[in-house]
Design an enzyme around this catalytic site. Structure first.
Site, PDB file in Angstrom:
ATOM      1  N   ARG A  40     -35.319  12.623-118.950  1.00 45.69           N
ATOM      2  CA  ARG A  40     -34.997  13.415-117.758  1.00 45.69           C
ATOM      3  C   ARG A  40     -33.654  14.087-118.050  1.00 45.69           C
ATOM      4  O   ARG A  40     -32.673  13.414-118.368  1.00 45.69           O
ATOM      5  CB  ARG A  40     -34.865  12.504-116.540  1.00 45.69           C
ATOM      6  CG  ARG A  40     -34.322  13.228-115.308  1.00 45.69           C
ATOM      7  CD  ARG A  40     -33.805  12.262-114.260  1.00 45.69           C
ATOM      8  NE  ARG A  40     -34.857  11.570-113.565  1.00 45.69           N
ATOM      9  CZ  ARG A  40     -34.696  10.382-112.971  1.00 45.69           C
ATOM     10  NH1 ARG A  40     -33.528   9.755-113.031  1.00 45.69           N
ATOM     11  NH2 ARG A  40     -35.682   9.804-112.336  1.00 45.69           N
ATOM     12  N   ASP A  62     -31.388   5.584-115.486  1.00 50.62           N
ATOM     13  CA  ASP A  62     -30.391   6.608-115.145  1.00 50.62           C
ATOM     14  C   ASP A  62     -29.242   6.554-116.143  1.00 50.62           C
ATOM     15  O   ASP A  62     -28.974   5.510-116.734  1.00 50.62           O
ATOM     16  CB  ASP A  62     -29.794   6.333-113.750  1.00 50.62           C
ATOM     17  CG  ASP A  62     -30.756   6.664-112.630  1.00 50.62           C
ATOM     18  OD1 ASP A  62     -31.791   7.295-112.881  1.00 50.62           O
ATOM     19  OD2 ASP A  62     -30.452   6.279-111.481  1.00 50.62           O
TER      20      ASP A  62
END
Ligand code: FDA
Length: 319
Positions: A181, A130
């Protein structure tokens, strides 16, 4: 102002102590969070898989304050791979680097990350890092590069469209075949490094989407693995139907196959859109967080949407 306030609250120990004691806070947070135990995460993934949706399991936690805590978090993440294998579910794992020591010492973080990536490799699985707030952006990218140099290819990254630097980062990452992502970005960032207006963030999101899709085509469109664990190069993480529509149209226009693209959403948000995309033949992956450290994650979800905040305040007065 809204985001600044929640950004402050998400880090304030006093607020955390108060909010986590309110049962209605957990009731509301549990819309987004699978539960406090690993088994809760796995059960949520089973349900998603039964609807044709893949998952990325996240053991909640960030900014650990001691090497021991960072190692404990890494060991908990290692366990998640075993649970995924035992349950036979379609899921990879998402992590935050400050959870495994990035804010303490990059070497501690590298050591813990290597442990996690070795475990992922032995399970033929994948780890998504992340992206946290801007003080750690470059350090996060550096760690990713170090891991690539050490021969790990089972790791990908998140890029935030609200940062001015993101298009350049995406160009470099796709050249090196990294799985990315793309999200809009969930933190409060200063205007000298991030677009302050949502309209500009959306434009940047579409531009980054096109770069990612073009990058995947240059690399011969690697597809999602049949077991749903190893994602394709572009993963588009958004609940915004306009961003999704742009991506669908662009991918069709340039000829990216549907197996070479994954849409990703957060657990508990836009389930209707998740299911609609599956019906249309797209891959969807849902981010499934679990654990006791849910407070900062919950604050970010409140900050994203004023309606969530009003709901929270309403429940406070109607306890
Ligand atoms: P936008 O905020 O415009 O919302 C579009 C629509 O989605 C809204 O109109 C509403 O219907 C719905 N929605 C969005 N947020 C909601 C909420 N909290 N509650 C209820 N409905 C909501 N960020 C980051 O900085 N680093 C990261 O690593 C990640 N990782 C990540 C993984 C995945 C899989 C997703 C989907 C998102 C992230 N994010 C993230 C969060 C991301 O940056 C962003 O804050 C949220 O996804 C909200 O942005 P949208 O793109 O959905 O658009």
């Amino acid at each position: 102002m809204f985001r600044s306030f929640f950004s402050y609250l998400s880090k304030a120990a006093w607020a955390r102590r108060i909010v986590t004691k309110w049962s209605f806070a957990w009731k509301m947070a549990s819309r987004f969070i699978a539960g406090e135990d690993l088994s809760d995460g796995i059960n949520t993934i089973k349900l998603l898989n039964s609807k044709g949706i893949n998952a990325s399991l996240d053991h909640l936690g960030e900014h650990t304050i001691s090497p021991e805590q960072a190692r404990k978090a890494a060991m908990d993440i290692v366990q998640a791979f075993d649970a995924i294998d035992e349950a036979g579910v379609r899921s990879n794992v998402s992590i935050k680097l400050t959870q495994i020591g990035l804010s303490l010492d990059p070497d501690i973080c590298l050591e813990n990350l290597q442990l996690i990536l070795d475990k992922a490799k032995s399970c033929n699985n994948f780890v998504r890092i992340d992206m946290e707030d801007s003080p750690v952006t470059q350090r996060t990218l550096n760690i990713l590069e170090t891991m690539q140099k050490r021969g790990y290819d089972n790791v990908g990254i998140v890029i935030q469209a609200y940062l001015y630097r993101s298009a350049d980062d995406i160009r470099k990452l796709t050249e090196n075949c990294f799985k990315v992502r793309l999200c809009k970005g969930a933190y409060k960032e200063p205007v000298n490094i991030a677009y302050p207006k949502m309209k500009d963030v959306d434009t940047s999101y579409d531009r980054c989407t096109a770069l990612l899709i073009d990058g995947a085509i240059v690399k011969d469109c690697p597809e999602l693995s049949p077991d749903g664990k190893i994602p394709p190069l572009p993963a588009l993480a958004t609940h915004d139907p306009e961003r999704v529509n742009f991506a669908k149209k662009y991918a069709d226009r340039v000829g990216l196959p549907r197996n070479a693209l994954e849409f990703q959403m957060l657990n508990g948000i836009r389930r209707d859109l998740q299911e609609q995309l599956v019906k249309e033949g797209y891959w969807v992956g849902v981010y499934v967080p679990y654990g006791t450290e849910w407070y900062p994650y919950f604050m970010r979800r409140l900050a994203e949407r004023p309606a969530n905040l009003w709901f929270f305040i309403y429940n406070f007065f109607h306890r």
